[in-house]
Design a protein around this motif. Structure first.
Motif, mmCIF file in Angstrom:
data_model
loop_
_atom_site.group_PDB
_atom_site.id
_atom_site.type_symbol
_atom_site.label_atom_id
_atom_site.label_comp_id
_atom_site.label_asym_id
_atom_site.label_seq_id
_atom_site.Cartn_x
_atom_site.Cartn_y
_atom_site.Cartn_z
ATOM 1 N N ILE A 11 0.821 -1.206 0.000
ATOM 2 C CA ILE A 11 0.000 0.000 0.000
ATOM 3 C C ILE A 11 0.857 1.259 0.000
ATOM 4 O O ILE A 11 0.547 2.246 -0.664
ATOM 5 N N VAL A 12 1.956 1.222 0.751
ATOM 6 C CA VAL A 12 2.779 2.410 0.941
ATOM 7 C C VAL A 12 3.471 2.851 -0.345
ATOM 8 O O VAL A 12 3.532 4.037 -0.655
ATOM 9 N N LEU A 13 4.023 1.910 -1.122
ATOM 10 C CA LEU A 13 4.782 2.282 -2.334
ATOM 11 C C LEU A 13 3.946 3.073 -3.335
ATOM 12 O O LEU A 13 4.410 4.091 -3.854
ATOM 13 N N GLY A 267 10.927 12.754 2.097
ATOM 14 C CA GLY A 267 10.307 12.447 3.380
ATOM 15 C C GLY A 267 9.678 11.071 3.416
ATOM 16 O O GLY A 267 9.604 10.433 4.461
ATOM 17 N N TRP A 268 9.248 10.592 2.244
ATOM 18 C CA TRP A 268 8.618 9.266 2.186
ATOM 19 C C TRP A 268 9.560 8.167 2.647
ATOM 20 O O TRP A 268 9.123 7.171 3.226
ATOM 21 N N MET A 269 10.878 8.343 2.399
ATOM 22 C CA MET A 269 11.842 7.323 2.835
ATOM 23 C C MET A 269 11.882 7.258 4.358
ATOM 24 O O MET A 269 11.844 6.171 4.954
ATOM 25 N N PHE A 270 11.947 8.434 4.966
ATOM 26 C CA PHE A 270 11.930 8.512 6.430
ATOM 27 C C PHE A 270 10.614 7.949 6.958
ATOM 28 O O PHE A 270 10.585 7.207 7.950
ATOM 29 N N GLY A 271 9.523 8.271 6.244
ATOM 30 C CA GLY A 271 8.207 7.808 6.656
ATOM 31 C C GLY A 271 8.072 6.300 6.619
ATOM 32 O O GLY A 271 7.475 5.698 7.520
ATOM 33 N N LEU A 476 -4.022 1.430 8.750
ATOM 34 C CA LEU A 476 -4.276 2.821 8.371
ATOM 35 C C LEU A 476 -3.319 3.760 9.088
ATOM 36 O O LEU A 476 -2.818 4.720 8.508
ATOM 37 N N PHE A 477 -3.072 3.476 10.346
ATOM 38 C CA PHE A 477 -2.182 4.323 11.141
ATOM 39 C C PHE A 477 -0.785 4.363 10.518
ATOM 40 O O PHE A 477 -0.170 5.425 10.405
ATOM 41 N N CYS A 478 -0.289 3.201 10.108
ATOM 42 C CA CYS A 478 1.040 3.131 9.490
ATOM 43 C C CYS A 478 1.078 3.861 8.150
ATOM 44 O O CYS A 478 2.081 4.485 7.800
ATOM 45 N N VAL A 479 -0.009 3.789 7.389
ATOM 46 C CA VAL A 479 -0.085 4.510 6.117
ATOM 47 C C VAL A 479 0.008 6.016 6.365
ATOM 48 O O VAL A 479 0.702 6.744 5.649
ATOM 49 N N PHE A 480 -0.675 6.496 7.411
ATOM 50 C CA PHE A 480 -0.646 7.919 7.724
ATOM 51 C C PHE A 480 0.748 8.381 8.176
ATOM 52 O O PHE A 480 1.076 9.554 8.064
ATOM 53 N N VAL A 481 1.558 7.460 8.701
ATOM 54 C CA VAL A 481 2.941 7.809 9.052
ATOM 55 C C VAL A 481 3.696 8.254 7.798
ATOM 56 O O VAL A 481 4.401 9.272 7.799
ATOM 57 N N VAL A 482 3.553 7.484 6.720
ATOM 58 C CA VAL A 482 4.241 7.798 5.468
ATOM 59 C C VAL A 482 3.701 9.094 4.870
ATOM 60 O O VAL A 482 4.463 9.956 4.422
ATOM 61 N N ILE A 483 2.381 9.242 4.875
ATOM 62 C CA ILE A 483 1.771 10.458 4.334
ATOM 63 C C ILE A 483 2.250 11.686 5.107
ATOM 64 O O ILE A 483 2.574 12.722 4.520
#
Length: 532
Positions: A11-13, A267-271, A476-483
């Motif tokens: 999902i994240v990529l 920032g996405w890499m850090f996320g 969902l919580f982990c997805v919002f970390v990347v966002i």
């Protein structure tokens, strides 16, 4: 775990790719503007400022928080001061013997009637299950959600605007907040649910429904509980997640070269890294979270306070003058805000925003404690604002004052405020900005994992306790970390911050109405201590 990580990456990529395109096309600004237009009314309502003078305006949300804290301080005969050493002894385990049984088992029936001691058995524990974490772990789990960016950035903003005197009012607000924390965390334990497998479900959702039902206000309780659950979910995704990772990334990017950093615009890499680490911890629930926070929080607080003390010792000749500035500034202000009321408001505002006393969030973590006496955890919880505000915030303020960092117009936002605090430490400890960067990342990480637990409790209350619902929320919580790390969605974060303070409205109503129940629990616990 492997399946979870693979699903996360799947999902994240695509989201990373979208975030990059959005930044190139300016789509994040469009989304931000559209979201702001849709939710702006709510943010403006929660953060509406009542004008008092041309220069001074006061957030209305501060009134119920401050007045409520003052009311609880008086109603419980200054428990925030009288109970301080008892609280320390509880954390040390000195009063563990009053639980009555080695394993603290309590006989439970399926009936909804209260037992002889006045407790509803199904709100204490299932036989064989005594809660999930120790007093110390519950304290550190709750502290991990409050000790963080507010102590570093918030204080810098407060003393820049209100002058050194704002520190005095932060300390006063911290002491008053101890009473609010005592009340909400006592109720969190008294009215918690414990599932057959020992999983604890607690917090304002439960004491609002159960407690107000006992008082014949079941309908009001359900409405307030549902509102709180919605607000805590929103707050967990934004202020407890996206804001944290966004600010941590900005500091990491700055310390590694700013615009020239390898991480610039990445920032996405850090996320992704943070999302994976957060995911690994939160999958294990409160026990795993507590095991992490009871190591991170004490370590980082000690490091931060030790560095502050080093600065104070290095400039010991200025300490007297610093306290003089704090005292004089509290009543004869010279800060930008101007006027004693302006300085008072800056101090109270930042203290309330930092320790979250009266918001209700901490009671969710404290409700998972192993205890038979609800008031015992309330006593432990009152230490939280003391550590967060009276100790850590005061240390930050003293460093800023003594190093002469309160010059110019002050920081415009939290990111600049962190750099301001970093510069203050750097003027005495040249290498400390690197340590502070690590501290901010760890504080952000611990805040995120604790807020994931808060949000999940609200999610479970609204959507059920099935494993599917649990993993849906955590995913969902982990997805919002990347966002949060990849995009600059200011309105989204502003909305979620508003939701955090909106939690105060249903919570404070419940605290005031249920205060007599807390007094009963306190009397019961203090009697048990004296008997032993």
């Amino acid at each position: 775990m492997k399946r979870f990580l693979l699903s996360l990456l799947t999902i994240v990529l695509p989201l990373v790719s979208f975030a990059q395109e959005a930044q190139e096309l300016g789509m994040d600004q469009k989304i931000d503007r559209a979201f702001g237009n849709a939710t702006g009314w709510f943010v403006e309502f929660i953060f509406y400022q009542i004008p008092f003078t041309d220069e001074i305006s006061i957030y209305w949300v501060l009134f119920p928080l401050i007045l409520g804290a003052m009311y609880f301080t008086v109603y419980f005969n200054f428990i925030n001061f009288r109970g301080f050493f008892t609280s320390i002894n509880i954390v040390r385990g000195k009063h563990d013997h009053v639980e009555g049984h080695e394993n603290h088992f309590v006989e439970v029936s399926d009936a909804v009637h209260k037992n002889a001691e006045g407790d509803n058995p199904d709100t204490i524990r299932v036989e064989g299950h005594e809660g999930e974490v120790s007093h110390f772990q519950a304290l550190t789990a709750a502290l991990s959600a409050t000790v963080g960016l507010g102590n570093i950035a918030g204080v810098a903003i407060a003393v820049s605007i209100g002058g050194a005197g704002a520190t005095f009012w932060m300390i006063i607000a911290g002491f008053l907040g101890m009473a609010s924390k005592f009340v909400e965390c006592t109720l969190g334990v008294k009215y918690r649910d414990i599932a057959a497998d020992g999983t604890v479900y607690g917090g304002p959702m439960y004491y609002l429904t159960k407690g107000l039902k006992e008082k014949g206000m079941g309908g009001l309780g359900k409405v307030l509980a549902a509102l709180f659950a919605i607000f805590v979910i929103g707050g967990s995704f934004g202020g407890g997640n996206m804001f944290q990772v966004n600010q941590a990334f900005q500091l990491v990017e700055n310390i590694t070269g700013g615009d020239q950093s390898f991480l610039h615009d990445r920032g996405w890499m850090f996320g992704i890294v943070m999302a994976v680490l957060v995911g690994i911890v939160i999958i294990g629930g409160i026990k795993k979270i507590a095991k992490v926070t009871d190591k991170i929080v004490p370590f980082m607080v000690v490091i931060y306070v030790a560095a502050s003390l080093f600065v104070l010792i290095a400039k010991y000749d200025l300490i007297g003058d610093a306290f003089g500035q704090i005292w004089d500034g509290a009543f004869s202000p010279t800060g930008i805000a101007g006027g004693a009321v302006g300085v008072l408001i800056q101090g109270f505002r930042r203290a309330a925003f930092s320790n979250e006393a009266g918001i209700g969030s901490s009671s969710i973590a404290h409700s998972a404690v192993k205890t038979k006496y609800a008031a015992s955890e309330g006593m432990v919880a009152l230490l939280e604002p003391f550590i967060d505000t009276v100790v850590v915030c005061t240390m930050t303020a003293l460093v800023l004052i003594i190093t002469g960092s309160l010059t110019g117009t002050g920081p415009a936002n939290d990111a600049e405020a962190i750099l301001m605090t970093s510069g203050a430490f750097e003027s005495v400890i040249s290498w400390f900005p690197y340590v502070l960067t690590i501290a901010v990342v760890l504080f952000a990480f611990s805040t995120m994992i604790s807020w994931s637990y808060y949000g999940f409790q609200g999610w479970a209350y609204l959507f059920g306790r099935s494993k599917k619902m649990e993993y849906a929320y955590k995913f969902l919580f982990c997805v919002f970390v990347v966002i949060g790390a990849a995009a600059s969605l200011g309105s989204v974060i502003g909305f979620s911050d508003a939701m955090i303070f909106a939690m105060m409205v249903p919570n404070m109503i419940g605290l005031v109405l249920l205060a007599p129940k807390v007094k009963e629990e306190l009397k019961k616990y203090m009697t048990a201590i004296k008997k032993k």
